[in-house]
Design an enzyme around this catalytic site. Structure first.
Site, PDB file in Angstrom:
ATOM      1  N   ASP A  37      42.428  51.045  45.290  1.00 31.17           N
ATOM      2  CA  ASP A  37      40.975  51.144  45.115  1.00 31.17           C
ATOM      3  C   ASP A  37      40.282  50.023  45.876  1.00 31.17           C
ATOM      4  OD1 ASP A  37      39.358  52.940  42.786  1.00 31.17           O
ATOM      5  OD2 ASP A  37      38.220  51.261  43.643  1.00 31.17           O
ATOM      6  N   ASN A  90      42.211  60.875  46.352  1.00 31.83           N
ATOM      7  CA  ASN A  90      41.183  61.158  45.351  1.00 31.83           C
ATOM      8  C   ASN A  90      39.863  60.421  45.560  1.00 31.83           C
ATOM      9  OD1 ASN A  90      40.128  61.775  42.466  1.00 31.83           O
ATOM     10  ND2 ASN A  90      40.238  59.537  42.562  1.00 31.83           N
ATOM     11  N   TYR A 155      27.952  65.500  51.653  1.00 29.13           N
ATOM     12  CA  TYR A 155      28.980  65.631  50.609  1.00 29.13           C
ATOM     13  C   TYR A 155      29.641  67.011  50.701  1.00 29.13           C
ATOM     14  CZ  TYR A 155      31.129  65.201  45.956  1.00 29.13           C
ATOM     15  OH  TYR A 155      32.027  65.138  44.912  1.00 29.13           O
ATOM     16  N   LYS A 159      33.568  67.928  51.562  1.00 27.42           N
ATOM     17  CA  LYS A 159      34.420  68.590  50.573  1.00 27.42           C
ATOM     18  C   LYS A 159      34.916  69.950  51.067  1.00 27.42           C
ATOM     19  CE  LYS A 159      34.308  65.242  47.571  1.00 27.42           C
ATOM     20  NZ  LYS A 159      35.527  64.449  47.304  1.00 27.42           N
ATOM     21  N   THR A 190      32.237  60.543  35.002  1.00 23.47           N
ATOM     22  CA  THR A 190      32.712  59.372  35.760  1.00 23.47           C
ATOM     23  C   THR A 190      31.511  58.578  36.277  1.00 23.47           C
ATOM     24  OG1 THR A 190      32.659  60.431  37.923  1.00 23.47           O
ATOM     25  CG2 THR A 190      34.641  60.798  36.596  1.00 23.47           C
TER      26      THR A 190
HETATM   27  N1  LIG Z   1      32.693  63.287  38.697  1.00 21.15           N
HETATM   28  C1  LIG Z   1      32.458  64.512  39.111  1.00 21.15           C
HETATM   29  O1  LIG Z   1      31.706  65.272  38.464  1.00 21.15           O
HETATM   30  C2  LIG Z   1      33.122  65.017  40.371  1.00 21.15           C
HETATM   31  C3  LIG Z   1      32.938  66.367  40.706  1.00 21.15           C
HETATM   32  C4  LIG Z   1      33.551  66.858  41.854  1.00 21.15           C
HETATM   33  C5  LIG Z   1      34.321  66.025  42.637  1.00 21.15           C
HETATM   34  N2  LIG Z   1      34.478  64.715  42.306  1.00 21.15           N
HETATM   35  C6  LIG Z   1      35.318  63.886  43.168  1.00 21.15           C
HETATM   36  O2  LIG Z   1      36.253  63.185  42.385  1.00 21.15           O
HETATM   37  C7  LIG Z   1      36.729  62.040  43.114  1.00 21.15           C
HETATM   38  C8  LIG Z   1      36.767  60.835  42.195  1.00 21.15           C
HETATM   39  O3  LIG Z   1      35.433  60.467  41.860  1.00 21.15           O
HETATM   40  P1  LIG Z   1      34.990  60.118  40.373  1.00 21.15           P
HETATM   41  O4  LIG Z   1      34.104  61.209  39.918  1.00 21.15           O
HETATM   42  O5  LIG Z   1      36.148  59.733  39.559  1.00 21.15           O
HETATM   43  O6  LIG Z   1      34.024  58.868  40.647  1.00 21.15           O
HETATM   44  P2  LIG Z   1      34.215  57.304  40.350  1.00 21.15           P
HETATM   45  O7  LIG Z   1      33.113  56.656  41.115  1.00 21.15           O
HETATM   46  O8  LIG Z   1      34.285  57.072  38.895  1.00 21.15           O
HETATM   47  O9  LIG Z   1      35.617  56.978  41.009  1.00 21.15           O
HETATM   48  C9  LIG Z   1      35.792  56.912  42.408  1.00 21.15           C
HETATM   49  C10 LIG Z   1      36.758  55.789  42.723  1.00 21.15           C
HETATM   50  O10 LIG Z   1      36.917  55.709  44.156  1.00 21.15           O
HETATM   51  C11 LIG Z   1      36.820  54.348  44.545  1.00 21.15           C
HETATM   52  N3  LIG Z   1      36.348  54.236  45.941  1.00 21.15           N
HETATM   53  C12 LIG Z   1      35.122  54.501  46.419  1.00 21.15           C
HETATM   54  N4  LIG Z   1      35.056  54.215  47.744  1.00 21.15           N
HETATM   55  C13 LIG Z   1      36.286  53.764  48.099  1.00 21.15           C
HETATM   56  C14 LIG Z   1      36.838  53.309  49.320  1.00 21.15           C
HETATM   57  N5  LIG Z   1      36.117  53.236  50.454  1.00 21.15           N
HETATM   58  N6  LIG Z   1      38.141  52.909  49.337  1.00 21.15           N
HETATM   59  C15 LIG Z   1      38.892  52.958  48.184  1.00 21.15           C
HETATM   60  N7  LIG Z   1      38.414  53.381  47.002  1.00 21.15           N
HETATM   61  C16 LIG Z   1      37.117  53.781  46.954  1.00 21.15           C
HETATM   62  C17 LIG Z   1      35.841  53.745  43.545  1.00 21.15           C
HETATM   63  O11 LIG Z   1      35.936  52.329  43.477  1.00 21.15           O
HETATM   64  C18 LIG Z   1      36.232  54.442  42.251  1.00 21.15           C
HETATM   65  O12 LIG Z   1      37.217  53.739  41.539  1.00 21.15           O
HETATM   66  C19 LIG Z   1      35.787  61.921  44.311  1.00 21.15           C
HETATM   67  O13 LIG Z   1      36.437  62.423  45.467  1.00 21.15           O
HETATM   68  C20 LIG Z   1      34.615  62.791  43.933  1.00 21.15           C
HETATM   69  O14 LIG Z   1      33.922  63.287  45.069  1.00 21.15           O
HETATM   70  C21 LIG Z   1      33.880  64.195  41.180  1.00 21.15           C
END
Ligand SMILES: NC(=O)c1ccc[n+]([C@@H]2O[C@H](COP(=O)([O-])OP(=O)(O)OC[C@H]3O[C@@H](n4cnc5c(N)ncnc54)[C@H](O)[C@@H]3O)[C@@H](O)[C@H]2O)c1
Length: 281
Positions: A37, A90, A155, A159, A190
């Site tokens: 991370d 992820n 975005y 995706k 999240t």
């Molecule tokens: N939460 C939702 O509703 C949702 C829906 C669809 C897709 N997603 C996808 O799920 C994945 C995880 O996101 P989340 O919802 O858990 O959000 P989150 O912000 O809680 O977690 C994302 C994590 O990625 C890390 N991160 C961000 N930029 C980074 C980088 N440059 N290098 C390394 N780490 C990095 C952050 O520090 C964080 O720990 C993402 O790809 C997001 O697009 C989330």
């Protein structure tokens, strides 16, 4: 991959949210996990929490939107665990902005983290999974926005790219003993709405984009819906089951299925419109 115990996984964005949910579910199944991370403090906390459960885990800080940092994280994974069987691409950010509000920097940040890091992850870890001959799994987190587009164009593009890459790669890697899954979450509870906390310096300094009351209201509504979303721990369990059974698509609930059907119907209507015509060749 029916027998996960003793295998090794590398997970990006593992310090919080869905990534931590996946890390926890895999660690509980006896998988050795390298959590990667950009957020050092959150990563330390996540690793300490898992170690307290006797899980065999380690953390590595990297900005995965820089290829060299991802390569160093892979080197650290091999140094610590010798082998890698499972790659989970992820980490992702909700950035980019909608029409009239986007900037080059916003597009680049979103594409670099959400898509380029996935491409690099596959380039770097694919050969590491292949070389031990025990097979493996590549899971990449796209989104339901990888199948249906609303506003948030950068975005969506990022995706859709992850879905396209996963679908193609699944065919290419089937013969090499590597399964490929794409995770398309709906709304998950999240910190995704606070993605800008991880904006790398090189993308900063852009002119501020004007906020209108309608945009602010939309963001507030989305925050509320995300706050009431699916538990990331549950998503982690789904991903573990998907790895065990080589699911091509992983959904977190069926909320958006009607919109995917609507898109398919629109595409079909496009074919219906020209079906009886004779193409000029
Ligand atoms: N939460 C939702 O509703 C949702 C829906 C669809 C897709 N997603 C996808 O799920 C994945 C995880 O996101 P989340 O919802 O858990 O959000 P989150 O912000 O809680 O977690 C994302 C994590 O990625 C890390 N991160 C961000 N930029 C980074 C980088 N440059 N290098 C390394 N780490 C990095 C952050 O520090 C964080 O720990 C993402 O790809 C997001 O697009 C989330």
């Amino acid at each position: 991959m029916k027998d996960l115990a003793g295998k090794t996984a590398f997970i990006t964005g593992a310090a919080s949210g869905i990534g931590l949910g996946i890390a926890t579910a895999l660690a509980q199944a006896g998988v050795k996990v390298m959590l990667c991370d950009i957020e050092a403090a959150a990563l330390d906390k996540a690793v300490a929490g898992l170690k307290a459960t006797n899980a065999d885990v380690e953390g590595v800080v990297a900005d995965i939107s820089v290829r060299e940092e991802l390569q160093k994280a892979a080197d650290a994974t091999l140094a610590r665990f010798d082998e890698v069987h499972i790659l989970v691409n992820n980490a992702g950010v909700g950035g980019g902005g909608s029409y009239g509000r986007w900037s080059d920097a916003g597009w680049r940040w979103t594409l670099d983290v959400n898509l380029w890091a996935v491409i690099w992850g596959i380039e770097i870890f694919g050969p590491l999974i292949e070389r031990h001959g025990q097979g493996g799994q590549i899971v990449s987190t796209a989104s339901i926005a990888g199948l249906i587009s609303g506003s948030g164009n950068a975005y969506n593009v990022s995706k859709y790219g992850v879905v396209a890459l996963s679908e193609g790669l699944r065919l290419e890697l089937a013969g090499r003993g590597i399964g490929v899954s794409v995770l398309c979450p709906g709304l998950v509870r999240t910190q995704i709405m606070d993605s800008a906390r991880n904006l790398p310096e090189r993308f900063e300094g852009q002119a501020p984009t004007p906020m209108t009351p309608a945009i602010e209201a939309g963001i507030a509504q989305m925050r509320e819906r995300i706050a009431g979303g699916v538990d990331p721990a549950y998503v982690g369990e789904l991903v573990r089951e998907a790895i065990e059974n080589d699911w091509p698509y992983i959904f977190t609930d069926a909320e958006f299925e009607p919109f995917v059907e609507m898109r398919f119907a629109n595409i079909k209507a496009g074919f219906d419109r020209i079906r009886d015509r004779t193409p000029v060749r």
